[in-house]
Design a protein around this motif. Structure first.
Motif, PDB file in Angstrom:
ATOM      1  N   VAL A   1       1.020  -1.071   0.327  1.00  0.00           N
ATOM      2  CA  VAL A   1       0.002  -0.141  -0.274  1.00  0.00           C
ATOM      3  C   VAL A   1       0.942   1.238  -0.046  1.00  0.00           C
ATOM      4  O   VAL A   1       1.817   1.396   1.051  1.00  0.00           O
ATOM      5  CB  VAL A   1      -0.907  -0.007   1.171  1.00  0.00           C
TER       6      VAL A   1
ATOM      7  N   CYS B   1      -9.066  -1.184   8.629  1.00  0.00           N
ATOM      8  CA  CYS B   1      -8.079  -2.134   8.416  1.00  0.00           C
ATOM      9  C   CYS B   1      -8.245  -3.107   9.125  1.00  0.00           C
ATOM     10  O   CYS B   1      -8.331  -3.353  10.518  1.00  0.00           O
ATOM     11  CB  CYS B   1      -6.657  -1.408   8.714  1.00  0.00           C
ATOM     12  N   PRO B   2      -8.486  -4.621   8.893  1.00  0.00           N
ATOM     13  CA  PRO B   2      -8.995  -5.983   9.526  1.00  0.00           C
ATOM     14  C   PRO B   2      -7.804  -6.227  10.356  1.00  0.00           C
ATOM     15  O   PRO B   2      -7.802  -7.016  11.010  1.00  0.00           O
ATOM     16  CB  PRO B   2      -9.332  -6.873   8.297  1.00  0.00           C
ATOM     17  N   THR B   3      -6.351  -5.905   9.930  1.00  0.00           N
ATOM     18  CA  THR B   3      -5.003  -6.556  10.734  1.00  0.00           C
ATOM     19  C   THR B   3      -4.394  -5.243  11.572  1.00  0.00           C
ATOM     20  O   THR B   3      -3.538  -5.494  11.882  1.00  0.00           O
ATOM     21  CB  THR B   3      -4.187  -7.041   9.797  1.00  0.00           C
TER      22      THR B   3
ATOM     23  N   ALA C   1      -2.921  -2.617  10.596  1.00  0.00           N
ATOM     24  CA  ALA C   1      -1.712  -2.311  10.207  1.00  0.00           C
ATOM     25  C   ALA C   1      -1.517  -0.845  10.001  1.00  0.00           C
ATOM     26  O   ALA C   1      -0.340  -0.476   9.975  1.00  0.00           O
ATOM     27  CB  ALA C   1      -1.484  -2.862   8.778  1.00  0.00           C
ATOM     28  N   ILE C   2      -2.477  -0.070   9.896  1.00  0.00           N
ATOM     29  CA  ILE C   2      -2.310   1.483   9.707  1.00  0.00           C
ATOM     30  C   ILE C   2      -2.563   2.067  11.052  1.00  0.00           C
ATOM     31  O   ILE C   2      -3.523   1.911  11.887  1.00  0.00           O
ATOM     32  CB  ILE C   2      -3.239   1.873   8.938  1.00  0.00           C
TER      33      ILE C   2
ATOM     34  N   ILE D   1       2.386   2.626   8.446  1.00  0.00           N
ATOM     35  CA  ILE D   1       1.972   1.319   8.155  1.00  0.00           C
ATOM     36  C   ILE D   1       2.837   0.187   8.532  1.00  0.00           C
ATOM     37  O   ILE D   1       3.882   0.303   8.275  1.00  0.00           O
ATOM     38  CB  ILE D   1       1.391   1.086   6.647  1.00  0.00           C
TER      39      ILE D   1
ATOM     40  N   CYS E   1       0.139  -5.964   7.266  1.00  0.00           N
ATOM     41  CA  CYS E   1      -0.473  -5.838   5.901  1.00  0.00           C
ATOM     42  C   CYS E   1      -0.971  -7.187   5.122  1.00  0.00           C
ATOM     43  O   CYS E   1       0.165  -7.864   4.960  1.00  0.00           O
ATOM     44  CB  CYS E   1      -0.136  -4.732   5.249  1.00  0.00           C
TER      45      CYS E   1
ATOM     46  N   SER F   1      -2.598  -7.112   2.055  1.00  0.00           N
ATOM     47  CA  SER F   1      -2.734  -6.518   0.945  1.00  0.00           C
ATOM     48  C   SER F   1      -4.307  -6.742   0.297  1.00  0.00           C
ATOM     49  O   SER F   1      -4.563  -7.236  -0.756  1.00  0.00           O
ATOM     50  CB  SER F   1      -1.873  -6.996  -0.343  1.00  0.00           C
ATOM     51  N   CYS F   2      -5.077  -6.617   1.664  1.00  0.00           N
ATOM     52  CA  CYS F   2      -6.644  -6.733   0.966  1.00  0.00           C
ATOM     53  C   CYS F   2      -7.462  -5.836   0.346  1.00  0.00           C
ATOM     54  O   CYS F   2      -8.271  -5.956  -0.289  1.00  0.00           O
ATOM     55  CB  CYS F   2      -7.371  -7.215   2.375  1.00  0.00           C
ATOM     56  N   ASN F   3      -6.630  -4.585   0.374  1.00  0.00           N
ATOM     57  CA  ASN F   3      -6.973  -3.573  -0.514  1.00  0.00           C
ATOM     58  C   ASN F   3      -8.318  -2.638   0.103  1.00  0.00           C
ATOM     59  O   ASN F   3      -8.798  -1.711  -0.540  1.00  0.00           O
ATOM     60  CB  ASN F   3      -7.511  -3.924  -2.045  1.00  0.00           C
TER      61      ASN F   3
ATOM     62  N   CYS G   1      -8.573  -0.592   2.586  1.00  0.00           N
ATOM     63  CA  CYS G   1      -8.219   0.900   2.991  1.00  0.00           C
ATOM     64  C   CYS G   1      -8.191   1.540   1.793  1.00  0.00           C
ATOM     65  O   CYS G   1      -8.537   2.525   1.975  1.00  0.00           O
ATOM     66  CB  CYS G   1      -6.886   0.873   3.756  1.00  0.00           C
TER      67      CYS G   1
HETATM   68  S1  SF4 Z   1      -4.662  -3.512   2.326  1.00  0.00           S
HETATM   69 FE1  SF4 Z   1      -5.630  -4.363   4.085  1.00  0.00          FE
HETATM   70  S2  SF4 Z   1      -4.475  -5.077   5.546  1.00  0.00           S
HETATM   71 FE2  SF4 Z   1      -3.281  -3.600   4.467  1.00  0.00          FE
HETATM   72  S3  SF4 Z   1      -3.360  -1.752   5.265  1.00  0.00           S
HETATM   73 FE3  SF4 Z   1      -5.088  -2.080   3.915  1.00  0.00          FE
HETATM   74  S4  SF4 Z   1      -6.864  -2.734   4.976  1.00  0.00           S
HETATM   75 FE4  SF4 Z   1      -4.786  -2.968   6.151  1.00  0.00          FE
END
Ligand code: SF4
Ligand code: SF4
Length: 115
Positions: free
Chosen positions: A38, A55-57, A59-60, A71, A76, A78-80, A82
């Protein structure tokens, strides 16, 4: 495998290139749509914190004062998500992965100049 079959494979391999890639000597070409790291266009960010909340993890981390966006690349996935929820469209998912690291550090982007 019979001797004939083995000889066929050897001959075929003599006239075709190796299937392996010479990474890192030959730069990797990432396919379009690959989910890498990201990136943020900080000038557009309003530090609303929506990306952090969604953000589900976790990370931000966004701070309003001083204005900063960071971040943890190892968190992360990489779920996209955000990128999708950012109201200013200042986040983007690159096709390249973040550089390899052996220490847990966060990438910090600050609106204030670093003293
Ligand atoms: S891509 Fe997903 S896991 Fe990575 S920072 Fe964005 S929301 Fe969080
Ligand atoms: S959602 Fe977008 S505008 Fe809001 S803090 Fe995150 S990156 Fe900045």
């Amino acid at each position: 495998m019979s001797l004939m079959g083995f000889a066929k494979v050897v001959l075929k391999n003599l006239f075709t290139g190796p299937v392996t890639e010479k990474y890192p000597f030959v730069p990797k070409v990432y396919p379009q749509g690959a989910r890498g790291s990201v990136n943020i266009e900080l000038a557009k960010c309003i530090f609303c914190g929506i990306c952090q909340k969604k953000c589900p993890t976790a990370a931000i981390v966004v701070t309003k004062e001083p204005k900063a966006w960071e971040i943890d690349r190892l968190r992360c996935i990489s779920c996209n998500y955000c990128v999708e929820v950012c109201p200013k469209k200042c986040l983007a998912l690159d096709t390249k992965y973040a550089p390899v690291t052996i220490t847990r550090t966060t990438d910090k982007f600050s609106a204030q100049p670093v003293a």
